[in-house]
Design a protein around this motif. Structure first.
Motif, PDB file in Angstrom:
ATOM      1  N   HIS A  80      12.101  24.543  -6.029  1.00 52.61           N
ATOM      2  CA  HIS A  80      11.880  24.682  -4.591  1.00 52.61           C
ATOM      3  C   HIS A  80      12.888  23.906  -3.742  1.00 52.61           C
ATOM      4  O   HIS A  80      13.048  24.217  -2.563  1.00 52.61           O
ATOM      5  N   ASN A  83      17.707  25.541  -3.105  1.00 52.48           N
ATOM      6  CA  ASN A  83      17.950  26.828  -2.441  1.00 52.48           C
ATOM      7  C   ASN A  83      19.423  27.178  -2.319  1.00 52.48           C
ATOM      8  O   ASN A  83      19.772  28.201  -1.742  1.00 52.48           O
ATOM      9  N   LYS A  84      20.312  26.331  -2.898  1.00 49.44           N
ATOM     10  CA  LYS A  84      21.742  26.647  -2.916  1.00 49.44           C
ATOM     11  C   LYS A  84      22.172  27.277  -4.246  1.00 49.44           C
ATOM     12  O   LYS A  84      23.325  27.686  -4.388  1.00 49.44           O
ATOM     13  N   HIS A 105      12.255  30.230  -3.646  1.00 54.70           N
ATOM     14  CA  HIS A 105      13.196  29.508  -2.782  1.00 54.70           C
ATOM     15  C   HIS A 105      14.657  29.741  -3.185  1.00 54.70           C
ATOM     16  O   HIS A 105      15.553  29.209  -2.524  1.00 54.70           O
ATOM     17  N   LEU A 106      14.874  30.526  -4.214  1.00 46.74           N
ATOM     18  CA  LEU A 106      16.246  30.756  -4.678  1.00 46.74           C
ATOM     19  C   LEU A 106      16.838  31.972  -3.971  1.00 46.74           C
ATOM     20  O   LEU A 106      17.230  32.960  -4.590  1.00 46.74           O
ATOM     21  N   VAL A 107      16.939  31.874  -2.670  1.00 44.64           N
ATOM     22  CA  VAL A 107      17.318  33.023  -1.849  1.00 44.64           C
ATOM     23  C   VAL A 107      18.801  33.371  -1.970  1.00 44.64           C
ATOM     24  O   VAL A 107      19.214  34.450  -1.542  1.00 44.64           O
ATOM     25  N   GLU A 108      19.612  32.453  -2.545  1.00 47.91           N
ATOM     26  CA  GLU A 108      21.044  32.714  -2.709  1.00 47.91           C
ATOM     27  C   GLU A 108      21.392  33.089  -4.148  1.00 47.91           C
ATOM     28  O   GLU A 108      22.568  33.304  -4.459  1.00 47.91           O
ATOM     29  N   LYS A 129      11.861  37.580  -3.831  1.00 53.55           N
ATOM     30  CA  LYS A 129      12.716  36.816  -2.915  1.00 53.55           C
ATOM     31  C   LYS A 129      14.178  36.796  -3.349  1.00 53.55           C
ATOM     32  O   LYS A 129      15.034  36.287  -2.611  1.00 53.55           O
TER      33      LYS A 129
END
Length: 348
Positions: A80, A83-84, A105-108, A129
């Motif tokens: 969490h 996120n980078k 939270h791993l949007v990238e 996500k």
């Protein structure tokens, strides 16, 4: 006058060093087990025999390698603060389940490796996500099925490995949103067929692997895949020529409509007795003929009765026989008495 200034500068330097030490506690240079590269923002924790994810992984980490360890489970907030991340490898561990939301939270994230684990199922929405992901590796697990819509949000996905699992079926529309997918590996599963239209939206596909499945080519339900593969082969698609029917059967794409129609014959559900049974009964000895149960109502109709109570019961049948025998005995005795009287009168 310089004393307080130097003290303040020294305090700032020490504070910065302490924060760096705290954030980098997982790295070997700070006494940790992982190798960290500040320039590439990568953390390599592979092949360390880890049973839990190290704490204090730097929040700006771009690449995290956790493969070849002994991870059997993940906390639902394991990533969490990361996120980078654009690359995450959890391959060759002992993961049996994935907690819902663990990747939210791993949007990238661009690449996710979950290969060579023991996953039997996937939570619904587990990848929702990961909208930027292009590479997903789920090969060599124990997946028996996939949730509906499990890949629907992965519209940028280009490579999907599902091979060497135990998939028995695919949900309808499972690949419909993967219009950018170029490589699909489904080989060595337990698939017998795919849903109608399963591959229709794979407009960018250039390689699909299907061999090592017990494809059922006997019914016309299978014609969709055969026609699709034939079309894609003509367009230069690779990796389809080794997909065979059943075990060692002909190539899937060579199955014709005529062959499927001939093989797809269902039993006749009429009430007539099959000729083969009649022939068998006729040629058998009486002792070999099985005793067939006859429905009570048919037996009654055969005897001419309309209702069950018209058939005499066992006591009623016994009483009827006894009465008949008594009547016959009475007639015999009466006849004998009459004959005796007549004979006596003649002598007189």
């Amino acid at each position: 006058m310089m004393g307080p200034v130097l003290a303040a500068c020294l305090l700032i330097i020490l504070s910065t060093a302490w924060i760096s030490q705290a954030n980098g506690a997982t790295c070997k240079k700070d006494g940790g087990v992982c190798t960290c590269n500040d320039n590439t923002k990568s953390v390599d924790c592979s092949s360390k025999g880890l049973t839990a994810i190290p704490s204090n992984i730097p929040t700006d980490t771009d690449r995290l390698e956790l493969d070849y360890n002994k991870l059997s489970s993940l906390p639902n907030k394991a990533f969490h603060n990361l996120n980078k991340l654009t690359f995450l490898s959890l391959g060759t561990n002992q993961l049996q389940t994935l907690p819902p939301g663990v990747f939210d939270h791993l949007v990238e994230l661009d690449e996710l490796h979950l290969n060579y684990n023991q996953l039997k199922s996937l939570p619904s929405g587990i990848f929702d996500k990961l909208t930027k992901i292009t590479y997903l590796d789920l090969q060599n697990n124990k997946l028996q099925s996939l949730p509906h819509g499990v890949f629907d949000k992965l519209t940028e996905l280009k490579t999907l490995y599902l091979n060497n699992n135990q998939l028995q079926s695919l949900p309808k529309g499972v690949f419909d949103k993967l219009t950018e997918l170029k490589e699909l590996s489904l080989q060595i599963n337990q698939l017998r067929r795919v849903p109608e239209g399963a591959f229709d939206f794979l407009s960018s596909i250039s390689n699909v692997q299907l061999y090592g499945n017990p494809w059922d080519c006997t019914c016309n339900e299978h014609l969709y895949m055969a026609k699709w593969l034939k079309k894609k082969q003509d367009e230069g698609l690779g990796g389809v020529d080794t997909a065979g029917c059943g075990e060692g059967g002909k190539a899937v794409l060579d199955v014709t409509e005529e062959e499927a129609a001939e093989d797809c014959v269902y039993p006749n559900n009429t009430t007539a007795i099959p000729t083969t049974i009649i022939t068998t009964l006729a040629s058998s000895n009486d002792d070999d003929i099985p005793e067939l149960p006859v429905p009570q109502e048919n037996f009654q109709k055969f005897l001419g009765y309309q209702e069950p109570d018209h058939l005499p019961t066992q006591p009623q049948r016994l009483m009827s026989i006894s009465g008949y025998l008594g009547l016959m005995m009475s007639l015999v005795l009466t006849s004998a008495a009459i004959l005796y009287v007549i004979h006596f009168l003649k002598k007189a």
